[in-house]
Write a protein that holds these residues in place. Structure first.
Motif, PDB file in Angstrom:
ATOM      1  N   ARG A   1       0.142  -8.554   8.315  1.00 32.23           N
ATOM      2  CA  ARG A   1      -0.362  -8.767   7.515  1.00 32.23           C
ATOM      3  C   ARG A   1      -1.914  -8.295   6.920  1.00 32.23           C
ATOM      4  N   TYR A   2      -2.293  -7.794   6.561  1.00 35.46           N
ATOM      5  CA  TYR A   2      -4.146  -8.021   6.557  1.00 35.46           C
ATOM      6  C   TYR A   2      -4.326  -7.031   7.411  1.00 35.46           C
ATOM      7  N   TRP A   3      -4.239  -5.966   7.091  1.00 36.48           N
ATOM      8  CA  TRP A   3      -4.478  -4.172   6.856  1.00 36.48           C
ATOM      9  C   TRP A   3      -5.506  -3.443   6.452  1.00 36.48           C
ATOM     10  N   HIS A   4      -5.420  -2.452   6.354  1.00 31.61           N
ATOM     11  CA  HIS A   4      -5.546  -1.219   4.930  1.00 31.61           C
ATOM     12  C   HIS A   4      -5.672  -0.533   6.058  1.00 31.61           C
ATOM     13  N   ALA A   5      -5.063   0.661   5.369  1.00 34.70           N
ATOM     14  CA  ALA A   5      -5.632   2.244   6.398  1.00 34.70           C
ATOM     15  C   ALA A   5      -7.013   3.201   5.887  1.00 34.70           C
TER      16      ALA A   5
END
Length: 354
Positions: A10-14
């Protein structure tokens, strides 16, 4: 789980072009496919972030809860301790550096899912599970799942952490915890920058959040390092922060440094330095100030804040006298002693350690 694969994080973005940014901690690592973050355990795998250490541990141990150190949580009980590998800080003095600075999976010798850990803790008579050895904030997905299984068995969840984590994951992680010992490594932004590789204000924010916005029981530890964070001025500033912004009932542990890792040229902390730090904390109004990693009967005892009676007397990690009732009140004067005291231990008397 085989090497090179991981559990969804969890806790990410592209970011595009198969790059991702990890949003777990202030480092905000931007990762190309195959690249790992500063913590080593969070990796871009085919354009998605994974946790490479889910279900894998650097080892398990049954410890006294006081070893975390927590002196005001289920005193005299044992906890099932485990960690993984890696860390998102780079403390030059790290005393678990073999684990925290691991750059391969060689340190991960044991495998266990959340239910297996909770079952083992219950089967061995532990009062809780401690997430320790390396910082559990870098493996929240694993820790939160273990904590849910432990809580279902009536076990406590205890985090030993440096508190270097962003607000959103911080809320999720600590919602799963019952108690935490947070390392406040110094009260100098320059020390954090040069010696720790992080920003002090992040840790102070975590402490404020835990004390004022959660039900997590909090104790604070500062490793006192000769010549680096042991001046009277810094100790006054640190203890005044704890007393003024966290509260006089928050226990503070001053522990002794020994030469290790990249600071082999620094001497051990003298007992006199720890006693001076403890005295400064008491002068700031703190009711529970301890010394650790040394033999110091006064500094390891919990004293009633009203009548001054010794209510929990420790010899190392052994409880020699326990004078609190089931609700955590001094048996002499009836004053509440702050903490999460366990009613089942009231009549335990002298308890022997594993």
């Amino acid at each position: 789980m085989s090497q090179g694969t991981g559990a969804p994080a969890r806790y990410w973005h592209a970011l595009g072009d198969d790059r991702v940014q990890c949003d777990l901690c202030p480092r905000a690592c931007r990762l190309r496919p195959g690249q790992r973050g500063r913590c080593f355990v969070r990796q871009n795998e085919d354009g998605r972030l994974v946790l490479t250490t889910y279900g894998r541990s650097s080892g398990f141990c049954i410890d006294p809860v006081e070893k975390k150190p927590l002196n005001h949580v289920a005193a005299g009980s044992s906890v099932f301790s485990f960690g993984t590998a890696g860390c998102n800080l780079a403390c030059r003095f790290c005393q678990n550096w073999e684990i925290s600075t691991a750059t391969s999976f060689d340190a991960l010798t044991d495998q266990a899912g959340p239910q297996a850990i909770a079952d083992a803790a219950a089967r061995t008579g532990c009062r809780g599970v401690a997430y320790t050895y390396n910082d559990p904030v870098i493996f929240p997905e694993y820790a939160i799942d273990v904590a849910a299984a432990a809580r279902a068995r009536g076990l406590l969840n205890i985090a030993v952490t440096a508190g270097y984590i962003n607000p959103a994951p911080r809320a999720d992680f600590f919602a799963a915890m019952d108690a935490a010992n947070v390392d406040l490594k110094s009260f100098s932004p320059d020390f954090y920058r040069r010696v720790v590789g992080g920003r002090m204000e992040v840790v102070l924010d975590t402490l404020r959040y835990l004390v004022h916005e959660t039900s997590v029981w909090v104790e604070v530890t500062t490793l006192v390092i000769p010549g680096l964070n042991d001046s009277d001025a810094e100790l006054h500033a640190l203890t005044e922060f704890v007393a003024g912004e966290l509260g006089v009932d928050v226990p503070l542990h001053f522990t002794a440094f020994h030469p290790d890792n990249r600071m082999m040229d620094v001497p051990r902390t003298p007992l006199a330095t720890l006693r001076r730090a403890r005295r400064i904390g008491q002068e700031a109004g703190l009711r529970y100030v301890y010394t650790g990693n040394v033999i110091d009967p006064d500094g390891s005892t919990t004293w009633c804040p009203a009548c001054g009676a010794p209510v929990v007397v420790r010899a190392g990690y052994r409880i020699e006298r326990y004078a609190l009732d089931a609700s955590g009140r001094c048996q002499g004067c009836g004053t509440p002693v702050a903490g999460r005291w366990d009613a089942r231990l009231e009549q335990a008397g002298t308890r022997h350690r594993i």
